[in-house]
Scaffold this motif. Structure first.
Motif, PDB file in Angstrom:
ATOM      1  N   ARG A 236      11.873  31.963 -25.081  1.00 36.80           N
ATOM      2  CA  ARG A 236      12.895  32.886 -25.597  1.00 36.80           C
ATOM      3  C   ARG A 236      13.769  32.254 -26.677  1.00 36.80           C
ATOM      4  O   ARG A 236      14.131  32.936 -27.647  1.00 36.80           O
ATOM      5  N   TYR A 237      14.080  30.981 -26.541  1.00 34.15           N
ATOM      6  CA  TYR A 237      15.108  30.408 -27.412  1.00 34.15           C
ATOM      7  C   TYR A 237      14.577  29.422 -28.456  1.00 34.15           C
ATOM      8  O   TYR A 237      15.052  29.436 -29.595  1.00 34.15           O
ATOM      9  N   ILE A 238      13.626  28.582 -28.092  1.00 33.52           N
ATOM     10  CA  ILE A 238      13.158  27.568 -29.040  1.00 33.52           C
ATOM     11  C   ILE A 238      12.422  28.201 -30.208  1.00 33.52           C
ATOM     12  O   ILE A 238      12.471  27.711 -31.343  1.00 33.52           O
ATOM     13  N   ARG A 239      11.740  29.317 -29.948  1.00 37.61           N
ATOM     14  CA  ARG A 239      10.972  29.974 -31.004  1.00 37.61           C
ATOM     15  C   ARG A 239      11.870  30.534 -32.106  1.00 37.61           C
ATOM     16  O   ARG A 239      11.395  30.867 -33.183  1.00 37.61           O
ATOM     17  N   THR A 240      13.164  30.644 -31.837  1.00 39.76           N
ATOM     18  CA  THR A 240      14.096  31.176 -32.843  1.00 39.76           C
ATOM     19  C   THR A 240      14.151  30.285 -34.077  1.00 39.76           C
ATOM     20  O   THR A 240      14.388  30.762 -35.196  1.00 39.76           O
ATOM     21  N   PHE A 241      13.913  29.015 -33.879  1.00 37.83           N
ATOM     22  CA  PHE A 241      14.008  28.065 -34.976  1.00 37.83           C
ATOM     23  C   PHE A 241      12.637  27.897 -35.639  1.00 37.83           C
ATOM     24  O   PHE A 241      11.682  27.466 -34.982  1.00 37.83           O
ATOM     25  N   PRO A 242      12.511  28.251 -36.933  1.00 37.06           N
ATOM     26  CA  PRO A 242      11.207  28.205 -37.610  1.00 37.06           C
ATOM     27  C   PRO A 242      10.548  26.833 -37.548  1.00 37.06           C
ATOM     28  O   PRO A 242       9.321  26.728 -37.470  1.00 37.06           O
ATOM     29  N   SER A 243      11.348  25.783 -37.568  1.00 36.49           N
ATOM     30  CA  SER A 243      10.774  24.435 -37.546  1.00 36.49           C
ATOM     31  C   SER A 243      10.075  24.124 -36.226  1.00 36.49           C
ATOM     32  O   SER A 243       9.289  23.176 -36.133  1.00 36.49           O
ATOM     33  N   ALA A 244      10.358  24.922 -35.175  1.00 39.49           N
ATOM     34  CA  ALA A 244       9.761  24.672 -33.862  1.00 39.49           C
ATOM     35  C   ALA A 244       8.426  25.383 -33.681  1.00 39.49           C
ATOM     36  O   ALA A 244       7.784  25.249 -32.636  1.00 39.49           O
ATOM     37  N   ASP A 245       7.999  26.137 -34.687  1.00 41.25           N
ATOM     38  CA  ASP A 245       6.740  26.872 -34.603  1.00 41.25           C
ATOM     39  C   ASP A 245       5.607  26.015 -35.167  1.00 41.25           C
ATOM     40  O   ASP A 245       5.745  25.469 -36.269  1.00 41.25           O
ATOM     41  N   PRO A 246       4.469  25.836 -34.464  1.00 42.67           N
ATOM     42  CA  PRO A 246       4.064  26.459 -33.186  1.00 42.67           C
ATOM     43  C   PRO A 246       4.313  25.569 -31.965  1.00 42.67           C
ATOM     44  O   PRO A 246       3.747  25.823 -30.916  1.00 42.67           O
ATOM     45  N   ALA A 360      20.566  28.138 -20.729  1.00 40.63           N
ATOM     46  CA  ALA A 360      20.146  29.448 -21.231  1.00 40.63           C
ATOM     47  C   ALA A 360      21.310  30.197 -21.877  1.00 40.63           C
ATOM     48  O   ALA A 360      21.145  30.834 -22.925  1.00 40.63           O
ATOM     49  N   VAL A 361      22.486  30.122 -21.258  1.00 34.64           N
ATOM     50  CA  VAL A 361      23.659  30.806 -21.825  1.00 34.64           C
ATOM     51  C   VAL A 361      24.022  30.227 -23.192  1.00 34.64           C
ATOM     52  O   VAL A 361      24.275  30.956 -24.160  1.00 34.64           O
ATOM     53  N   VAL A 362      24.046  28.896 -23.280  1.00 35.07           N
ATOM     54  CA  VAL A 362      24.372  28.242 -24.554  1.00 35.07           C
ATOM     55  C   VAL A 362      23.349  28.614 -25.623  1.00 35.07           C
ATOM     56  O   VAL A 362      23.698  28.958 -26.765  1.00 35.07           O
ATOM     57  N   LEU A 363      22.067  28.565 -25.266  1.00 36.30           N
ATOM     58  CA  LEU A 363      21.010  28.893 -26.232  1.00 36.30           C
ATOM     59  C   LEU A 363      21.037  30.370 -26.610  1.00 36.30           C
ATOM     60  O   LEU A 363      20.696  30.732 -27.743  1.00 36.30           O
ATOM     61  N   GLU A 364      21.428  31.223 -25.694  1.00 30.63           N
ATOM     62  CA  GLU A 364      21.544  32.658 -26.009  1.00 30.63           C
ATOM     63  C   GLU A 364      22.605  32.872 -27.081  1.00 30.63           C
ATOM     64  O   GLU A 364      22.398  33.636 -28.042  1.00 30.63           O
ATOM     65  N   ILE A 365      23.732  32.182 -26.924  1.00 31.39           N
ATOM     66  CA  ILE A 365      24.796  32.300 -27.930  1.00 31.39           C
ATOM     67  C   ILE A 365      24.326  31.771 -29.279  1.00 31.39           C
ATOM     68  O   ILE A 365      24.509  32.416 -30.321  1.00 31.39           O
ATOM     69  N   THR A 367      21.277  31.508 -30.352  1.00 31.96           N
ATOM     70  CA  THR A 367      20.228  32.392 -30.879  1.00 31.96           C
ATOM     71  C   THR A 367      20.829  33.586 -31.604  1.00 31.96           C
ATOM     72  O   THR A 367      20.400  33.958 -32.702  1.00 31.96           O
ATOM     73  N   TRP A 368      21.834  34.195 -30.989  1.00 30.04           N
ATOM     74  CA  TRP A 368      22.469  35.350 -31.626  1.00 30.04           C
ATOM     75  C   TRP A 368      23.184  34.947 -32.914  1.00 30.04           C
ATOM     76  O   TRP A 368      23.199  35.706 -33.896  1.00 30.04           O
ATOM     77  N   ILE A 369      23.780  33.753 -32.920  1.00 32.53           N
ATOM     78  CA  ILE A 369      24.426  33.277 -34.150  1.00 32.53           C
ATOM     79  C   ILE A 369      23.399  33.131 -35.262  1.00 32.53           C
ATOM     80  O   ILE A 369      23.613  33.559 -36.406  1.00 32.53           O
ATOM     81  N   VAL A 370      22.253  32.524 -34.934  1.00 30.65           N
ATOM     82  CA  VAL A 370      21.192  32.336 -35.922  1.00 30.65           C
ATOM     83  C   VAL A 370      20.677  33.683 -36.421  1.00 30.65           C
ATOM     84  O   VAL A 370      20.497  33.899 -37.632  1.00 30.65           O
ATOM     85  N   VAL A 371      20.419  34.601 -35.490  1.00 36.77           N
ATOM     86  CA  VAL A 371      19.871  35.922 -35.863  1.00 36.77           C
ATOM     87  C   VAL A 371      20.853  36.697 -36.730  1.00 36.77           C
ATOM     88  O   VAL A 371      20.483  37.286 -37.752  1.00 36.77           O
TER      89      VAL A 371
END
Length: 385
Positions: A236-246, A360-365, A367-371
């Motif tokens: 859910r969260y690591i995929r938000t960052f393009p550098s982490a793909d794949p 998860a809570v920290v990464l959720e925040i 993630t929304w900032i990044v999005v």
């Protein structure tokens, strides 16, 4: 000039003094240690021709069996776990544990009077007052000296029975509060031989399934209770960052496949333990295994990113994944309640799952900032037409 302090007694006097003290202690302790079923006194004791000191919970059993009319008279004596607690004795016609036990329970009512209730315990999750599988009469109970005495007569048509005894801390509205799950409680069961030269009580000893239960609990706590949630966090969260793909995808798959493999091992140990009496825990476990197996097969049916069915696959994959997450954690806590280990094990799992939840809570925040920043940058980008 004489010294004002007294001289020490000679060595032989010391030896005599030590011997005298030792004998005194032995004489004081011996009566307490010699207390056994044969030395107990209560009303109608002469009715019972046999007695035995049960191996756990400081309890004793007195009985008389009339084989001519298949009548068993018993007197079960034990201290409750607390003064306002309860004591129980049961015959189990179908097994060796509490599930299936035909139970007599003694307790104090709110008025202070002693009472007896019968419980036909079909499972650990169904403990309600009810008629027993055999006839019972002349039930009574009394209390004195911190000990409850439970009396009853019943029809027993076999010369050997499995019996279970237990003590608990309190009674609320006539319903017994759950007893402790210490070793002495878990081993409060055995065989009662009513007739013949071998008449007597045989203790059950240590639970032979305890090791398998512990292995089952550890495997499933690691699988459903930790690795699966960790894999979901990665997806859910690591995929938000393009550098982490794949890399995120391979981490996610590795985590979930490992969790599934360990979960299968835990599920297999559950099958080895048998059907048992923990219906809800077992059913959730079967559901978890089914969902996880479907998820593993779905990996091979995953459509491409631009495929028209990819949206539906995502909905299914996410829904089943979150169902596994919730059911897994719920079932871990149900398993902990069944095993009832020392508190630090449950605390350790709560800490572990809380740490994952906090991450998860920290990464959720984040993630929304990044999005939101991405959306903002797209909306402010000048039109290049």
């Amino acid at each position: 000039m004489a010294s004002s302090s007294s001289s020490p007694p000679p060595p032989r006097a010391n030896q005599h003094l030590a011997t005298l003290i030792s004998l005194t202690v032995i004489l004081l302790i011996s009566p307490a240690r010699s207390q056994s079923c044969s030395s107990q006194s209560f009303a109608n004791k002469m009715l019972y021709t046999q007695c035995a000191d049960l191996p756990t919970l400081s309890s004793t059993l007195h009985w008389y069996y009339d084989s001519a009319n298949s009548t068993l008279a018993v007197a079960f004596i034990a201290p409750p776990a607390k003064p306002a607690g309860w004591t129980s004795w049961a015959i189990n016609p179908t097994g060796t544990g509490m599930a299936g036990a035909q139970t007599l329970l003694a307790y104090k009512t709110s008025s202070g009077a002693m009472a007896v209730k019968t419980f036909n315990i079909s499972s650990y999750e169904s403990i309600v007052p009810g008629k027993l599988a055999f006839d019972v009469w002349d039930t009574a109970a009394e209390s004195s000296g911190g000990v409850f005495r439970l009396f009853a007569k019943m029809k027993v048509k076999t010369g050997q029975v499995n019996h279970v005894w237990q003590v608990g801390p309190s009674v609320i509205d006539g319903f017994p509060v759950k007893h402790a799950f210490d070793a002495s409680n878990l081993q409060a069961k055995g065989t009662l031989t009513l007739t013949g030269t071998n008449a007597g009580v045989t203790g059950a000893g240590a639970d032979p399934k305890l090791k398998d239960r512990n292995i089952h609990g550890i495997l499933n706590a690691v699988s459903w209770g930790f690795l699966f949630p960790l894999g979901i966090i990665i997806a859910r969260y690591i995929r938000t960052f393009p550098s982490a793909d794949p890399a995120w995808f391979y981490l996610h798959i590795s985590c979930q496949i490992s969790a599934y493999a360990i979960g299968v091992a835990g599920w297999a140990t559950g099958l080895k333990l048998g059907r048992g009496e923990y219906t809800t825990h077992r059913n959730i476990g079967i559901t978890l295994f089914t969902f996880a197996t479907v998820q593993m097969f779905a990996l091979f049916l995953r459509p491409g990113k631009d495929h028209k069915y990819r949206l539906y696959w995502n909905i299914y994959h996410h829904s089943v994944g979150y169902a596994i997450l919730v059911l897994g954690i719920v079932n871990i806590f149900k398993g902990l309640d069944i095993l009832n280990p020392t508190n630090h094990w449950k605390t350790a799992y709560i800490i572990a799952i809380s740490v994952l939840g906090g991450i998860a809570v920290v990464l959720e925040i984040l993630t929304w900032i990044v999005v939101l920043n991405r959306r903002s940058s797209k909306s402010t980008k000048p039109y290049d037409g």
